[in-house]
Scaffold this active site. Structure first.
Site, PDB file in Angstrom:
ATOM      1  CB  SER A  45      -3.469  12.399  -0.919  1.00 33.29           C
ATOM      2  OG  SER A  45      -2.380  11.518  -1.055  1.00 33.29           O
ATOM      3  CG  HIS A 158       1.091  15.400  -2.811  1.00 33.85           C
ATOM      4  ND1 HIS A 158       1.905  14.292  -2.725  1.00 33.85           N
ATOM      5  CD2 HIS A 158       0.172  15.254  -1.822  1.00 33.85           C
ATOM      6  CE1 HIS A 158       1.490  13.511  -1.744  1.00 33.85           C
ATOM      7  NE2 HIS A 158       0.441  14.071  -1.190  1.00 33.85           N
ATOM      8  CD  GLN A 166      -0.699  12.025  -4.333  1.00 36.97           C
ATOM      9  OE1 GLN A 166      -1.826  12.339  -3.971  1.00 36.97           O
ATOM     10  NE2 GLN A 166      -0.029  11.040  -3.767  1.00 36.97           N
ATOM     11  CD  GLU A 167       3.604  10.197  -4.714  1.00 33.55           C
ATOM     12  OE1 GLU A 167       4.372   9.223  -4.845  1.00 33.55           O
ATOM     13  OE2 GLU A 167       2.961  10.441  -3.689  1.00 33.55           O
ATOM     14  CD  GLU A 208       5.619  12.528  -1.424  1.00 32.03           C
ATOM     15  OE1 GLU A 208       6.031  11.935  -2.439  1.00 32.03           O
ATOM     16  OE2 GLU A 208       4.681  12.112  -0.729  1.00 32.03           O
ATOM     17  CG  ASP A 244       0.544   7.530  -5.682  1.00 32.30           C
ATOM     18  OD1 ASP A 244      -0.553   7.067  -6.045  1.00 32.30           O
ATOM     19  OD2 ASP A 244       0.789   7.879  -4.510  1.00 32.30           O
ATOM     20  CD  GLU A 288       1.408   4.564  -4.393  1.00 33.92           C
ATOM     21  OE1 GLU A 288       2.617   4.498  -4.694  1.00 33.92           O
ATOM     22  OE2 GLU A 288       0.991   5.234  -3.440  1.00 33.92           O
ATOM     23  CG  ASP A 315      -1.095   4.635  -0.681  1.00 34.72           C
ATOM     24  OD1 ASP A 315      -1.210   4.307   0.516  1.00 34.72           O
ATOM     25  OD2 ASP A 315      -0.842   5.821  -1.019  1.00 34.72           O
ATOM     26  CE  LYS A 340       1.693   6.279   1.841  1.00 37.52           C
ATOM     27  NZ  LYS A 340       0.499   6.912   1.212  1.00 37.52           N
ATOM     28  CG  HIS A 368       7.938   9.173   1.837  1.00 38.77           C
ATOM     29  ND1 HIS A 368       8.490  10.322   1.335  1.00 38.77           N
ATOM     30  CD2 HIS A 368       7.119   8.717   0.844  1.00 38.77           C
ATOM     31  CE1 HIS A 368       8.020  10.552   0.127  1.00 38.77           C
ATOM     32  NE2 HIS A 368       7.206   9.591  -0.196  1.00 38.77           N
ATOM     33  NE  ARG A 369       1.105   8.757   4.455  1.00 37.09           N
ATOM     34  CZ  ARG A 369      -0.140   8.448   4.750  1.00 37.09           C
ATOM     35  NH1 ARG A 369      -0.392   7.549   5.690  1.00 37.09           N
ATOM     36  NH2 ARG A 369      -1.159   8.995   4.102  1.00 37.09           N
ATOM     37  CB  SER A 370       3.047  14.129   1.529  1.00 41.72           C
ATOM     38  OG  SER A 370       1.863  14.153   2.292  1.00 41.72           O
ATOM     39  CE  LYS A 391       4.819   6.831  -2.747  1.00 40.30           C
ATOM     40  NZ  LYS A 391       3.517   6.837  -3.382  1.00 40.30           N
TER      41      LYS A 391
END
Ligand code: PGA
Ligand code: ZN
Length: 431
Positions: A45, A158, A166-167, A208, A244, A288, A315, A340, A368-370, A391
């Site tokens: 994303s 995701h 999303q998170e 993740e 997030d 986020e 982000d 990131k 990190h990234r997914s 994260k």
């Protein structure tokens, strides 16, 4: 007289990330024999203003996602300009590559090419100096270990479930140290797994490492997290919740927000109202991307409403780029920034963004990234840059645990000298 150390070789290889898509591994060798290697991650994303991730686009290889050309251009274009350069300055090496690229978004060489070489060089320098990476990214480094933000329930883009957010993360900010925080996060994660299993819900994990069950609503996800925290024997003085939203995915051309899975359309004001009411109901420590990165008016309103109570994290809003962050600081939007490195594309520029954030009192959160790799560099960078939070997914899947394991081993090495980023977050006004 001590002989100056210089770069003697730059090489690259096409390898795979955690989703099984190609990514770049780069290696830098110095004249004293020190070597550094690094792999770069990849988002799903992604924010619209991120630096360019270059791919071959050859549909016959890896569905167009190959990076063979990128690797080739590291050998052909980047290596000749770096070989012979003195290995004393990260900034000089990064600037040299950025000049060669010559574009605003690094689309000629690719941010994935530049960052891989930049990080590999940072590691080679660290080896040459006989120091760990966390002491090298900025001179000296700190002794503060970041508090994990563990993404234990996945939704949005995701996951193929019915959660719009999303998170859903757990943040063991009240733990005594990073080892206890990781233990706490792991125990809550497994308690959540038991709860889901006992209700006949799926415990399959997403990109993740978080669970991705279908639930009745986003609120039910929060209720489950509260239950899991309790079941694991903790309370909200130790574990907070972070979200997030990735609300950029919801924005409509008329400025409203459409939550596709709940089939609900909200005005900007209604969405802000929702976050204000959630901040009163749930033990939220941060949100986020609660609004789209193009909705600066909404961000201003939300920052006024909640900015002194919890972290509002940009982000997609800032994409780790100092000019975008500085513009946001001037407008008074958000109070924290996700970091990131591949959104900006080099170690030096990442450092510059973190410095700008800290100077303005914005909290930097390493991320990190997914799609990630077994490279734990962000764990070192979080310490080097003094980010109080990191994260990096659930405590599950090796590309996520690589970062947690790196923190555990650094904590062991630091012993009593280690400080814990979570304790900073207990200050009045940050919750
Ligand atoms: P991404 O997701 O790596 O797919 O962009 C992570 C995030 O949005 O923070
Ligand atoms: Zn995000």
């Amino acid at each position: 007289m001590k002989r100056k150390i210089h770069i003697v070789e730059v090489d690259a290889v096409e390898v795979l990330d955690s989703r099984g898509h190609p990514t770049v591994f780069a290696q830098v060798i110095l004249s004293d024999g020190s070597r550094g290697g690094a792999m770069v991650p990849s988002g799903a994303s992604t924010g619209q203003y991120e630096a360019h991730e270059r791919r071959d686009g050859d549909a016959d290889r890896y569905g167009g996602k190959g990076v063979r050309e990128v690797v080739e251009s590291i050998r052909r274009d980047v290596a000749p300009i770096l070989v012979g350069m003195e290995a004393s300055s990260q900034q000089a090496v990064d600037s040299r590559m950025c000049r060669l690229d010559g574009t605003d978004d690094k689309h000629r060489l690719g941010a994935n090419a530049i960052l891989a070489v930049s990080l590999a060089f940072a590691r080679a320098r660290a080896r040459s100096a006989g120091k760990p990476l966390w002491q090298m990214v900025i001179d000296g480094g700190g002794h503060q270990l970041p508090c994990p933000m563990m993404n234990v329930l996945n939704g949005g883009a995701h996951a193929d479930n019915n959660l719009d957010i999303q998170e859903f993360m757990i943040v063991p900010y009240g733990a005594a140290d990073v080892c206890e925080a990781i233990r706490c996060g792991s125990e809550v994660y497994h308690a959540l797994g038991r709860l889901l299993r006992s209700r006949g819900l799926s415990t399959a994990v997403g990109d993740e490492g978080g669970y991705a069950p279908s639930l009745d609503s986003d609120e039910q996800a929060l209720e489950l997290l509260m239950e899991a925290i309790k079941l694991a024997g903790y309370d909200t003085d130790t574990v907070a919740i972070a979200l997030d939203v990735a609300a950029g995915e919801w924005l409509q051309p008329d400025g409203s927000y459409h939550l596709p899975k709940a089939a609900l359309t909200l005005s900007r004001e209604q969405l802000i109202e929702k976050w204000v009411s959630w901040a009163e109901t749930w033990p939220l420590i941060s949100i986020e991307d609660p609004l789209s990165d193009d909705d600066h008016t909404g961000w201003q309103q939300l920052t006024t409403a909640l900015g002194n109570r919890l972290l509002l994290v940009g982000d997609d809003l800032f994409v780790t780029q100092e000019p975008r962050l500085t513009a946001g600081i001037q407008k008074g939007i958000a109070n924290a920034v996700l970091i990131k490195p591949n959104q900006v594309g080099s170690v030096s520029e990442t450092v510059a963004t973190v410095r700008a954030a800290k100077a303005a009192g914005y909290v930097p959160i390493m991320s990190h990234r997914s799609g990630d790799t077994e490279d734990p560099a962000i764990a070192d960078m979080a310490i080097a840059l003094g980010a109080p939070l990191i994260k990096t997914g659930a405590p599950c899947r090796a590309e996520r645990t690589a970062k947690y394991n790196r923190l555990l081993t650094i904590a062991h090495d630091l012993g009593e000298n280690a400080r814990f980023g979570g304790s900073l977050l207990q200050l009045e006004g940050q919750r």
